[in-house]
Design a protein around this motif. Structure first.
Motif, short mmCIF file in Angstrom:
data_model
loop_
_atom_site.label_atom_id
_atom_site.label_comp_id
_atom_site.label_asym_id
_atom_site.label_seq_id
_atom_site.Cartn_x
_atom_site.Cartn_y
_atom_site.Cartn_z
N LEU A 196 0.82 -1.21 0.00
CA LEU A 196 0.00 0.00 0.00
C LEU A 196 0.86 1.26 0.00
O LEU A 196 0.49 2.27 -0.61
CB LEU A 196 -0.95 -0.01 1.19
CG LEU A 196 -2.14 -0.96 1.06
CD1 LEU A 196 -2.88 -1.10 2.38
CD2 LEU A 196 -3.10 -0.47 -0.03
N HIS A 197 1.99 1.21 0.66
CA HIS A 197 2.90 2.36 0.64
C HIS A 197 3.48 2.55 -0.75
O HIS A 197 3.62 3.69 -1.22
CB HIS A 197 4.02 2.16 1.67
CG HIS A 197 3.58 2.28 3.08
ND1 HIS A 197 3.99 3.30 3.91
CD2 HIS A 197 2.75 1.52 3.83
CE1 HIS A 197 3.43 3.16 5.10
NE2 HIS A 197 2.68 2.07 5.08
N TYR A 216 -2.97 5.29 1.64
CA TYR A 216 -2.53 5.48 3.02
C TYR A 216 -3.67 5.24 4.01
O TYR A 216 -3.48 4.67 5.09
CB TYR A 216 -1.96 6.88 3.21
CG TYR A 216 -0.55 7.05 2.69
CD1 TYR A 216 0.45 6.15 3.02
CD2 TYR A 216 -0.22 8.14 1.88
CE1 TYR A 216 1.74 6.31 2.55
CE2 TYR A 216 1.07 8.31 1.40
CZ TYR A 216 2.05 7.38 1.73
OH TYR A 216 3.32 7.55 1.26
N ARG A 217 -4.89 5.67 3.64
CA ARG A 217 -6.04 5.43 4.53
C ARG A 217 -6.30 3.93 4.68
O ARG A 217 -6.62 3.45 5.78
CB ARG A 217 -7.28 6.14 3.99
CG ARG A 217 -7.29 7.64 4.25
CD ARG A 217 -8.67 8.23 4.00
NE ARG A 217 -9.03 8.19 2.59
CZ ARG A 217 -8.83 9.19 1.74
NH1 ARG A 217 -8.28 10.32 2.17
NH2 ARG A 217 -9.20 9.09 0.47
N GLU A 222 -5.90 -1.08 7.94
CA GLU A 222 -5.38 -2.42 8.20
C GLU A 222 -4.45 -2.44 9.40
O GLU A 222 -4.36 -3.45 10.10
CB GLU A 222 -4.65 -2.93 6.95
CG GLU A 222 -5.56 -3.12 5.75
CD GLU A 222 -4.83 -3.61 4.53
OE1 GLU A 222 -3.61 -3.90 4.63
OE2 GLU A 222 -5.45 -3.71 3.45
N ASN A 223 -3.76 -1.32 9.64
CA ASN A 223 -2.84 -1.25 10.78
C ASN A 223 -2.87 0.17 11.34
O ASN A 223 -2.11 1.03 10.91
CB ASN A 223 -1.41 -1.61 10.35
CG ASN A 223 -0.43 -1.49 11.51
OD1 ASN A 223 -0.82 -1.42 12.68
ND2 ASN A 223 0.86 -1.46 11.19
N PRO A 224 -3.73 0.44 12.31
CA PRO A 224 -3.85 1.79 12.88
C PRO A 224 -2.55 2.32 13.49
O PRO A 224 -2.41 3.52 13.68
CB PRO A 224 -4.93 1.63 13.95
CG PRO A 224 -5.73 0.44 13.51
CD PRO A 224 -4.73 -0.48 12.88
N ALA A 225 -1.61 1.43 13.77
CA ALA A 225 -0.33 1.85 14.37
C ALA A 225 0.74 2.13 13.32
O ALA A 225 1.90 2.35 13.67
CB ALA A 225 0.17 0.77 15.33
#
Length: 329
Positions: A196-197, A216-217, A222-225
């Protein structure tokens, strides 16, 4: 310059466009800037530095004669200049340290080696008093970083900030590194961007800022951290809000409407984009003090987003957080 790292900003007094220009008049039919300058003006952000003949690779050597051509590369790829001297071996060793750290960025930054002893023109232009000296270069503008050797662990956050600044100014290209030393799969996985990056990065290169934001959203969903995704989303948001904005018109509107949240936050964005971080923070802290209810919350939320762009470890962010707490309570 100081011995301590400084946060990058697109400001500097060195006229880089003149560096490396011929000392004698150009021949008939030629210009002092040469073909490289016009080619650079036609190179879109995101193009590889390999477009300049002989300038591909992680580390390139600059001289009085070639520097003006290398400067042109900075319109598409951020450059990291290392000024050193052959008579000071530790300064040459530091260049190797910078190159080793830069290798992990996969071509997102190019290191430029400058031996100031062999290039008196660059020595005079940069007014170097001691070596090594490290500088950034984005869109042909110098970004002072620090003087003196720095350990690898202190170099990484500075390069991260330089790349963040480059993204804000649309400089998102990569250099062609050519054949690199073989690494095991673990090493390769450490330097590869998550899917995704990578999708967001490619969207930025193509000018699709909304696509980058969406990637990025999704990464944050998928990984809030995911701190890198949070930073990337904040940077893309800044680019979206300031796209095609007229600076003078925006400042005039903010001056006429001191409590207008939209007007003030836009100028804060422009301040941050121009490297005036403290001014951007102070403007929004004053806005928090002057507003209430939903408007105060909008101003506070926008300030927090700018904190994300600069980075939570930045000393100015820490100070501004304290000032924000005082403004709120």
């Amino acid at each position: 310059m100081t011995d301590q790292p400084t946060t990058p900003g697109l400001r500097g007094a060195i006229d880089l466009a003149r560096l490396g220009a011929p000392s004698r008049p150009p021949a008939a039919g030629q210009t002092a800037t040469g073909a490289g300058a016009s080619a650079a003006r036609q190179t879109p952000a995101g193009a590889s530095a390999a477009a300049v003949p002989g300038r591909s690779g992680l580390v390139v050597e600059a001289s009085d004669a070639t520097f003006s051509e290398i400067v042109n590369v900075s319109v598409s790829v951020p450059l990291l200049l290392v000024l050193w001297a052959a008579q000071i071996p530790e300064s040459r060793d530091y260049l190797d340290t910078v190159a080793t750290v830069a290798q992990a960025y996969g071509g997102r930054v190019q290191v430029v080696s400058i031996d100031v002893e062999a290039n008196p023109g660059l020595l005079r232009a940069f007014q170097v008093q001691t070596v090594p000296v490290t500088m950034g270069l984005i869109q042909q503008q110098p970004v002072p970083l620090f003087a003196g050797p720095q350990p690898a662990e202190q170099l990484r956050p500075v390069i991260d900030e330089l790349l963040a600044l480059a993204v804000q100014h649309g400089v998102t290209g990569r250099v062609e590194l050519g054949q690199q030393p073989e690494t095991d799969e673990d090493d390769a996985s450490e330097t590869a961007l998550p899917p995704l990056h990578q999708q967001a990065y490619e969207a930025i290169e193509s000018g699709d800022l909304e696509g980058a934001a969406a990637a990025y959203r999704q990464a944050l969903k998928e990984n809030p951290a995911d701190a890198d995704a949070e930073l990337g989303l904040a940077q893309v948001g800044l680019m979206q809000r300031t796209h095609d904005v007229d600076l003078q018109t925006a400042r005039a509107a903010a001056a006429d409407h001191p409590t207008d949240v939209a007007a003030q936050t836009l100028v804060a964005d422009l301040d941050l984009l121009g490297g005036h971080v403290d001014d951007a923070f102070l403007r929004l802290i004053d806005l928090v003090k002057a507003t209430s209810g939903d408007e105060r919350e909008r101003a506070r939320a926008h300030l927090l987003e700018l904190f994300s762009v600069v980075g939570s470890q930045d000393e100015r962010v820490r100070k501004a957080r304290t000032a924000l707490m005082s403004a709120l309570f």
